[in-house]
Design an enzyme around this catalytic site. Structure first.
Site, PDB file in Angstrom:
ATOM      1  N   LYS A 133       0.800  -1.158  -0.054  1.00 21.49           N
ATOM      2  CA  LYS A 133      -0.036  -0.028   0.030  1.00 21.49           C
ATOM      3  C   LYS A 133       0.811   1.437   0.000  1.00 21.49           C
ATOM      4  O   LYS A 133       1.963   1.327   0.613  1.00 21.49           O
ATOM      5  CB  LYS A 133      -0.894  -0.040   1.201  1.00 21.49           C
ATOM      6  N   SER A 161      -9.301   2.127   3.635  1.00 21.42           N
ATOM      7  CA  SER A 161      -8.444   2.763   3.074  1.00 21.42           C
ATOM      8  C   SER A 161      -7.515   1.782   1.682  1.00 21.42           C
ATOM      9  O   SER A 161      -6.599   2.338   1.118  1.00 21.42           O
ATOM     10  CB  SER A 161      -7.474   3.930   3.603  1.00 21.42           C
ATOM     11  N   SER A 192      -9.454  -0.066   8.019  1.00 17.52           N
ATOM     12  CA  SER A 192      -9.004   0.100   6.398  1.00 17.52           C
ATOM     13  C   SER A 192      -8.358  -1.288   6.054  1.00 17.52           C
ATOM     14  O   SER A 192      -8.175  -1.460   4.841  1.00 17.52           O
ATOM     15  CB  SER A 192      -7.757   0.961   6.697  1.00 17.52           C
TER      16      SER A 192
END
Length: 471
Positions: free
Chosen positions: A74, A150, A174
């Protein structure tokens, strides 16, 4: 390596093929790259690649349970030397990492071949992945719907078969939100289990790093690879008795399990999500576990409200640091409306407000910890509904989007505040074929309990054969 062969294996399985010399790490990487080229234009999950470096890395795989498996990180916290690290924001889009973060170094030691970075909302602040900088990530199960946030880019990449597992982080859900949206296994570890080094911590201990995966054993192997504490960490989780991968092979025994079909924060749990919980409870009872309905301790609303002051303070500190680096104030055009609104909101809090808020949150953490004297695990719906359409959570008006956001993710954030490990499992699907996650939470430091139970459920109600239309 044929695409069908690549898609048939998880990361541990791919590493096993490589170890037995049935296929090379280079061939596996090329299968991942082919998959990326085939599906990423439709979902926009991966926003940066360095294939030259990855190909060189694949020629020298290391020994280990994950050696040679392709991997994505990420675009947040897991900095890779020489790679851009935008955190989904125009404000940081030209930043380049000077060194690998310790978690990335640990992934490399485990033998993973990291070849790219995944999309996220600006600064990881939303439950949907629709940043201005890189554009929206689309859900492989329905490209008109959110992949969650997220860690939406990581979840979409795994669900679409680009990689079997990807790095993710979780400050309010997330990892679990996109795992639920994309039909994956997603575990948020206990506070302090995975270090945020070299930074001090993740939002006063609310944030956690780990991964989204297709299988339980991949999650366990990845956590084994990165769970060593770093010097100076402000939090530490209780040490595990044995490797988490080994826990997946152990019987969970008879567990005391509490469950609820209610929403903790706001809104009403949808019929599909309630049914997912009740079906799971029946499955658990059939496996011999003792199940009983429960309610969260009083004080939840106050703890959630207090956490807003803590989050606002961290956003303000980050943006003020950036202003100092730039030598000018942060202005509205620098960031998205939601981020700027939170930045402005933070100006209304004092240092005293921040400390009082932390006291409220930590006090509630003690109350929730008491639940686990009655139960080994508690079970809830991960989300308030199946994945919603793109645009619903982001919205033009932050106020309206905020109401929708709280209703969408009413049950995840509280366990970031209290610190317990929590996992979302893809145990149900809607009539229209959308995945529905069920959340399981254990006592602080009890990831072993979750992995044992998850492996049992994975065998009893397997999901790996279910693939989105994109596959």
């Amino acid at each position: 390596m044929k695409q069908s062969e690549y898609l048939a294996h998880d990361a541990v399985g791919l590493a096993g093929l490589i170890a037995r010399r049935e296929v090379s790490a280079a061939e596996v990487l090329e299968a991942a790259v082919s998959r990326l080229e085939a599906v990423n234009p439709a979902i926009n999950a991966v926003i940066y690649t360095d294939l030259a470096a990855a190909r060189a890395e694949a020629e020298r795989p290391r020994e280990g349970p994950l050696s040679g498996a392709p991997f994505l990180v990420k675009d947040y916290a897991a900095h890779v030397v020489g790679w851009p690290t935008s955190a989904g924001s125009r404000l940081y889009q030209h930043e380049v990492a000077a060194a690998d973060a310790p978690i990335v170094s640990a992934y490399r030691r485990a033998g993973l071949v990291i070849f790219g970075k995944t999309n996220l909302p600006e600064l990881g602040l939303d439950a949907t992945t629709e940043p201005d900088l890189h554009g929206p990530t689309r859900n492989p199960w329905d490209v008109e719907r959110t992949a969650g946030g997220s860690s939406g880019g990581s979840a979409a990449a795994v669900a679409a078969g680009i990689v079997p597992a990807a790095h993710a982080s979780d400050a309010g859900g997330s990892i679990r939100i996109p795992a639920s949206c994309c039909g994956l296994f997603g575990l948020k570890p206990s506070r302090g289990r995975v270090s945020f080094a070299p930074v001090s911590d993740g939002i006063a201990g609310f944030d956690a790093q780990h991964a989204v995966t297709r299988t339980v054993r991949d999650s366990a192997a990845l956590l084994d690879a990165v769970c060593a504490p770093q010097i100076g960490d402000p939090y530490s989780a209780p040490p595990q008795q044995r490797p988490f991968l080994e826990e997946c092979r152990r019987d969970p025994g008879v567990l005391r399990i509490g469950f609820t079909t209610e929403a903790f924060e706001a809104g009403v749990i949808s019929a599909e999500c309630r049914q997912a919980v009740t079906s799971t409870v029946s499955l658990l009872a059939g496996l011999g576990h003792v199940v009983e309905e429960f309610a969260m301790p009083a004080g939840l609303d106050a703890a959630v409200a207090a956490s807003s002051a803590v989050l606002a303070g961290h956003i303000a500190a980050d943006l003020d640091d950036r202003a100092q680096q730039l030598g000018r104030p942060i202005v509205e055009a620098d960031v998205e409306p939601l981020t700027f609104a939170r930045y402005q909101h933070a100006k209304g809090y004092s240092a005293s407000d921040y400390v009082r808020a932390l006291r409220i949150v930590h006090g509630y953490g003690r109350a929730v910890a008491g639940l686990f004297s009655r139960f080994d695990v508690v079970v809830t719906s991960t989300l308030g509904s199946p994945p919603v359409a793109l645009g619903v959570l982001r919205g033009a008006a932050p106020g309206a989007a905020g109401v929708a956001r709280r209703a969408f993710m009413p049950n995840t954030r509280i366990f970031n505040l209290t610190g317990q490990p929590a996992m979302s499992m893809p145990l149900a699907w809607t009539d229209g074929g959308l995945p529905v996650g069920v959340q399981f939470v254990a006592a602080m430091g009890a990831e072993a309990t979750l992995f044992r139970l998850a492996a049992q459920l994975e065998q009893a109600a397997p999901w790996a054969a279910r693939r989105p239309r994109l596959i």
